[in-house]
Motif scaffolding. Structure first.
Motif, short mmCIF file in Angstrom:
data_model
loop_
_atom_site.label_atom_id
_atom_site.label_comp_id
_atom_site.label_asym_id
_atom_site.label_seq_id
_atom_site.Cartn_x
_atom_site.Cartn_y
_atom_site.Cartn_z
N LEU A 34 0.83 -1.20 0.00
CA LEU A 34 0.00 0.00 0.00
C LEU A 34 0.87 1.26 0.00
O LEU A 34 0.57 2.23 -0.70
N THR A 35 1.95 1.24 0.75
CA THR A 35 2.88 2.37 0.77
C THR A 35 3.40 2.66 -0.63
O THR A 35 3.44 3.80 -1.07
N GLU A 36 3.79 1.60 -1.34
CA GLU A 36 4.33 1.76 -2.69
C GLU A 36 3.26 2.29 -3.65
O GLU A 36 3.53 3.15 -4.49
N ALA A 37 2.04 1.79 -3.52
CA ALA A 37 0.95 2.25 -4.38
C ALA A 37 0.66 3.74 -4.14
O ALA A 37 0.48 4.50 -5.10
N LEU A 38 0.61 4.15 -2.90
CA LEU A 38 0.36 5.56 -2.57
C LEU A 38 1.51 6.44 -3.06
O LEU A 38 1.28 7.52 -3.61
N ARG A 39 2.73 5.98 -2.86
CA ARG A 39 3.90 6.76 -3.29
C ARG A 39 3.87 6.98 -4.79
O ARG A 39 4.06 8.10 -5.29
N ALA A 40 3.59 5.93 -5.55
CA ALA A 40 3.55 6.03 -7.01
C ALA A 40 2.44 6.98 -7.47
O ALA A 40 2.66 7.84 -8.34
N GLU A 41 1.25 6.85 -6.87
CA GLU A 41 0.16 7.74 -7.26
C GLU A 41 0.46 9.18 -6.87
O GLU A 41 0.19 10.10 -7.64
N ASN A 42 1.04 9.39 -5.70
CA ASN A 42 1.38 10.74 -5.28
C ASN A 42 2.39 11.38 -6.22
O ASN A 42 2.29 12.58 -6.52
N ARG B 197 -4.53 12.60 -0.28
CA ARG B 197 -5.79 13.33 -0.22
C ARG B 197 -5.61 14.77 -0.72
O ARG B 197 -6.40 15.27 -1.52
N ARG B 198 -4.54 15.41 -0.27
CA ARG B 198 -4.27 16.79 -0.68
C ARG B 198 -4.03 16.87 -2.19
O ARG B 198 -4.59 17.75 -2.87
N LEU B 199 -3.25 15.95 -2.72
CA LEU B 199 -2.95 15.96 -4.14
C LEU B 199 -4.19 15.63 -4.98
O LEU B 199 -4.39 16.21 -6.05
N LEU B 200 -5.01 14.70 -4.51
CA LEU B 200 -6.25 14.39 -5.22
C LEU B 200 -7.19 15.59 -5.23
O LEU B 200 -7.82 15.89 -6.25
N GLU B 201 -7.31 16.27 -4.09
CA GLU B 201 -8.16 17.46 -4.04
C GLU B 201 -7.65 18.54 -4.99
O GLU B 201 -8.44 19.20 -5.67
N ARG B 202 -6.34 18.70 -5.08
CA ARG B 202 -5.75 19.68 -5.99
C ARG B 202 -6.06 19.30 -7.44
O ARG B 202 -6.43 20.15 -8.25
N ALA B 203 -5.92 18.02 -7.76
CA ALA B 203 -6.18 17.57 -9.13
C ALA B 203 -7.66 17.74 -9.49
O ALA B 203 -7.97 18.17 -10.60
N ILE B 204 -8.55 17.45 -8.55
CA ILE B 204 -9.98 17.61 -8.80
C ILE B 204 -10.30 19.09 -9.00
O ILE B 204 -11.07 19.45 -9.90
N ASP B 205 -9.72 19.95 -8.19
CA ASP B 205 -9.95 21.39 -8.33
C ASP B 205 -9.45 21.88 -9.68
O ASP B 205 -10.15 22.62 -10.38
N LEU B 206 -8.28 21.47 -10.07
CA LEU B 206 -7.72 21.86 -11.36
C LEU B 206 -8.59 21.36 -12.50
O LEU B 206 -8.90 22.10 -13.44
N GLN B 207 -9.00 20.11 -12.42
CA GLN B 207 -9.84 19.54 -13.46
C GLN B 207 -11.17 20.29 -13.56
O GLN B 207 -11.66 20.55 -14.65
N SER B 208 -11.73 20.66 -12.43
CA SER B 208 -12.99 21.42 -12.43
C SER B 208 -12.80 22.77 -13.11
O SER B 208 -13.66 23.20 -13.88
N ARG B 209 -11.68 23.44 -12.82
CA ARG B 209 -11.42 24.74 -13.45
C ARG B 209 -11.24 24.61 -14.96
O ARG B 209 -11.71 25.45 -15.72
N VAL B 210 -10.58 23.55 -15.39
CA VAL B 210 -10.40 23.33 -16.82
C VAL B 210 -11.75 23.09 -17.49
O VAL B 210 -12.04 23.68 -18.54
N ILE B 211 -12.58 22.27 -16.87
CA ILE B 211 -13.90 21.99 -17.44
C ILE B 211 -14.74 23.27 -17.49
O ILE B 211 -15.41 23.54 -18.49
N GLU B 212 -14.70 24.07 -16.43
CA GLU B 212 -15.44 25.33 -16.42
C GLU B 212 -14.95 26.27 -17.52
O GLU B 212 -15.75 26.95 -18.17
N THR B 213 -13.65 26.32 -17.72
CA THR B 213 -13.09 27.17 -18.77
C THR B 213 -13.54 26.71 -20.15
O THR B 213 -13.95 27.53 -20.98
N ILE B 214 -13.49 25.42 -20.37
CA ILE B 214 -13.92 24.88 -21.67
C ILE B 214 -15.41 25.11 -21.86
O ILE B 214 -15.85 25.55 -22.93
N ALA B 215 -16.19 24.85 -20.82
CA ALA B 215 -17.64 25.06 -20.92
C ALA B 215 -17.94 26.54 -21.17
O ALA B 215 -18.82 26.86 -21.97
N GLY B 216 -17.22 27.43 -20.52
CA GLY B 216 -17.42 28.87 -20.73
C GLY B 216 -17.06 29.30 -22.13
O GLY B 216 -17.70 30.17 -22.71
#
Length: 131
Positions: free
Chosen positions: A12-20, A82-101
């Motif tokens: 699990l440590t290795e999986a989290l490290r790789a994803e992070n 968790r912090r990195l996933l939240e950052r990625a979700i926030d970034l993805q949301s902003r990109v989608i909003e920009t494209i939709a706009g």
């Protein structure tokens, strides 16, 4: 019974490290590909933890220090994940909003008092001067 838990914790440590690492690079494609191995490692860890708890296994001696170190490492990696996933979700949301706009049709401009658009923005201005 502690050895399967230690092995699962390392996995699990290795999986989290790789994803992070992928999330820190904002390589969302790679991070998404690592979601399944992370889930499998998490499931294996949960099963090993439950088995150790059911058999009332305790870490002793050198295993105790390893288990404590792994627990702290997992806590830190989990918080970072968790912090990195939240950052990625926030970034993805902003990109989608920009494209939709950008795909919304422009509203026809009408001018109101003082040359402002009705939505409050300044209207385009053209000047001509002759010397």
């Amino acid at each position: 019974m502690m050895q399967p838990l230690i092995v699962a914790a390392h996995r699990l440590t290795e999986a989290l490290r790789a994803e992070n690492e992928a999330l820190a690079r904002l390589d969302l494609t790679s991070a998404a590909a690592l979601a399944r191995p992370k889930q499998q490692a998490s499931d294996a860890f949960a099963a090993a933890y439950d088995a150790a708890r059911r058999t009332d296994s305790k870490a002793e001696g050198a295993d105790r220090a390893r288990v404590e170190e792994l627990a702290l490492r997992l806590r830190d990696l989990g918080a970072e994940n968790r912090r990195l996933l939240e950052r990625a979700i926030d970034l993805q949301s902003r990109v989608i909003e920009t494209i939709a706009g950008a795909t919304r049709p422009a509203r026809p401009g009408t001018y109101g008092e003082h040359g402002l658009h009705r939505d409050g923005r300044h209207a385009p201005l053209s000047l001509s001067a002759r010397a």
